[in-house]
Design a protein around this motif. Structure first.
Motif, PDB file in Angstrom:
ATOM      1  N   GLU A   4       0.830  -1.205   0.000  1.00 44.78           N
ATOM      2  CA  GLU A   4       0.000   0.000   0.000  1.00 44.78           C
ATOM      3  C   GLU A   4       0.872   1.267   0.000  1.00 44.78           C
ATOM      4  N   GLN A   5       1.939   1.271   0.790  1.00 43.22           N
ATOM      5  CA  GLN A   5       2.847   2.417   0.828  1.00 43.22           C
ATOM      6  C   GLN A   5       3.555   2.600  -0.508  1.00 43.22           C
ATOM      7  N   ARG A   6       3.947   1.497  -1.144  1.00 42.94           N
ATOM      8  CA  ARG A   6       4.607   1.572  -2.444  1.00 42.94           C
ATOM      9  C   ARG A   6       3.643   2.137  -3.485  1.00 42.94           C
ATOM     10  N   SER A   7       2.398   1.668  -3.467  1.00 42.65           N
ATOM     11  CA  SER A   7       1.398   2.187  -4.403  1.00 42.65           C
ATOM     12  C   SER A   7       1.173   3.678  -4.191  1.00 42.65           C
ATOM     13  N   ASN A   8       1.087   4.089  -2.939  1.00 44.26           N
ATOM     14  CA  ASN A   8       0.918   5.514  -2.633  1.00 44.26           C
ATOM     15  C   ASN A   8       2.120   6.323  -3.100  1.00 44.26           C
ATOM     16  N   SER A   9       3.313   5.770  -2.958  1.00 44.92           N
ATOM     17  CA  SER A   9       4.529   6.465  -3.409  1.00 44.92           C
ATOM     18  C   SER A   9       4.510   6.666  -4.919  1.00 44.92           C
ATOM     19  N   TYR A  10       4.069   5.645  -5.648  1.00 45.78           N
ATOM     20  CA  TYR A  10       3.970   5.771  -7.102  1.00 45.78           C
ATOM     21  C   TYR A  10       2.983   6.870  -7.479  1.00 45.78           C
ATOM     22  N   ILE A  11       1.855   6.918  -6.805  1.00 52.92           N
ATOM     23  CA  ILE A  11       0.839   7.919  -7.124  1.00 52.92           C
ATOM     24  C   ILE A  11       1.341   9.326  -6.786  1.00 52.92           C
ATOM     25  N   VAL A  12       2.009   9.466  -5.660  1.00 49.68           N
ATOM     26  CA  VAL A  12       2.593  10.773  -5.304  1.00 49.68           C
ATOM     27  C   VAL A  12       3.633  11.180  -6.351  1.00 49.68           C
ATOM     28  N   GLY A  13       4.450  10.230  -6.794  1.00 49.70           N
ATOM     29  CA  GLY A  13       5.425  10.508  -7.847  1.00 49.70           C
ATOM     30  C   GLY A  13       4.751  10.965  -9.133  1.00 49.70           C
ATOM     31  N   ALA A  14       3.637  10.329  -9.489  1.00 51.23           N
ATOM     32  CA  ALA A  14       2.913  10.718 -10.699  1.00 51.23           C
ATOM     33  C   ALA A  14       2.366  12.141 -10.575  1.00 51.23           C
ATOM     34  N   VAL A  15       1.837  12.477  -9.426  1.00 47.10           N
ATOM     35  CA  VAL A  15       1.314  13.829  -9.215  1.00 47.10           C
ATOM     36  C   VAL A  15       2.452  14.855  -9.273  1.00 47.10           C
ATOM     37  N   LEU A  16       3.610  14.509  -8.735  1.00 53.82           N
ATOM     38  CA  LEU A  16       4.770  15.408  -8.814  1.00 53.82           C
ATOM     39  C   LEU A  16       5.217  15.613 -10.260  1.00 53.82           C
ATOM     40  N   ILE A  17       5.217  14.548 -11.057  1.00 54.66           N
ATOM     41  CA  ILE A  17       5.577  14.669 -12.472  1.00 54.66           C
ATOM     42  C   ILE A  17       4.563  15.566 -13.193  1.00 54.66           C
ATOM     43  N   MET A  18       3.291  15.407 -12.866  1.00 54.03           N
ATOM     44  CA  MET A  18       2.269  16.265 -13.473  1.00 54.03           C
ATOM     45  C   MET A  18       2.503  17.729 -13.089  1.00 54.03           C
ATOM     46  N   GLY A  19       2.886  17.963 -11.851  1.00 51.56           N
ATOM     47  CA  GLY A  19       3.208  19.321 -11.424  1.00 51.56           C
ATOM     48  C   GLY A  19       4.397  19.883 -12.180  1.00 51.56           C
ATOM     49  N   TYR A  20       5.410  19.048 -12.380  1.00 51.01           N
ATOM     50  CA  TYR A  20       6.583  19.470 -13.151  1.00 51.01           C
ATOM     51  C   TYR A  20       6.187  19.816 -14.587  1.00 51.01           C
ATOM     52  N   LEU A  21       5.380  18.960 -15.216  1.00 58.25           N
ATOM     53  CA  LEU A  21       4.960  19.204 -16.597  1.00 58.25           C
ATOM     54  C   LEU A  21       4.146  20.498 -16.700  1.00 58.25           C
ATOM     55  N   TYR A  22       3.293  20.755 -15.723  1.00 55.31           N
ATOM     56  CA  TYR A  22       2.523  21.999 -15.710  1.00 55.31           C
ATOM     57  C   TYR A  22       3.455  23.202 -15.557  1.00 55.31           C
ATOM     58  N   TYR A  23       4.401  23.085 -14.637  1.00 55.99           N
ATOM     59  CA  TYR A  23       5.353  24.176 -14.397  1.00 55.99           C
ATOM     60  C   TYR A  23       6.166  24.456 -15.657  1.00 55.99           C
ATOM     61  N   ARG A  24       6.626  23.383 -16.313  1.00 56.94           N
ATOM     62  CA  ARG A  24       7.435  23.530 -17.523  1.00 56.94           C
ATOM     63  C   ARG A  24       6.646  24.208 -18.634  1.00 56.94           C
TER      64      ARG A  24
END
Length: 165
Positions: A4-24
């Motif tokens: 469950e923690q690993r799955s949550n980490s992946y989802i948090v990573g995906a949201v961070l990548i989306m934030g980076y793409l928006y910022y870029r």
């Protein structure tokens, strides 16, 4: 619990990548910065004869060493490789996070693809509002190709490989 923690980490990573793409996408990108960086490393212009044989259109833009120059040509491919890899990573993280939360095999594939490709389209729309010169439907297709490859890779690592252990 650890799954469950690993799955949550992946989802948090995906949201961070989306934030980076928006910022870029928020700022007008200096399309000539990458060629200047490349010029410092490849002053002898290796493979320039081979690159001169390639000419094609990408959206409204003619892509060739004649049109963009040697370093602009390499910069174009560098930016497209970065786009492809960004959406590959985004989709892989979504798939990894969702496959850990769902027992079904198909649902994480569909949801990860829909999230990533929809975000690519929304990102291009956002770029059209900020910088119309860089919003291209071809970039959505390229991002979609990265997303499909990520799902195939994720399916292999999260499903097939898990079955071997």
């Amino acid at each position: 619990m650890q799954k469950e923690q690993r799955s949550n980490s992946y989802i948090v990573g995906a949201v961070l990548i989306m934030g980076y793409l928006y910022y870029r996408a928020t700022f007008r990108q200096d399309f000539y910065a990458l060629p200047n960086i490349i010029a410092n490393f490849l002053q002898s212009q290796p493979l320039s004869g081979l690159f001169a044989t390639f000419t094609f259109r990408y959206g409204e833009q003619m892509v060739s060493t004649e049109a963009l120059g040697y370093f602009g040509f390499l910069g174009f491919f560098g930016s497209k490789i970065w786009l492809f890899l960004s959406y590959f990573i985004l989709t892989y993280l979504w798939y990894g996070g969702l496959s850990g939360k769902m027992r079904d095999v198909v649902t994480p594939v569909v949801v990860a693809l829909l999230l990533s490709v929809s975000y690519a389209a929304a990102d291009e729309f956002h770029q059209s509002l900020v910088s119309p010169a860089f919003a291209m439907k071809e970039d959505v297709v390229l991002a979609g190709a990265g997303a499909v490859l990520a799902v195939i890779t994720g399916w292999f690592f999260f499903t097939v490989r898990k079955g071997r252990k």
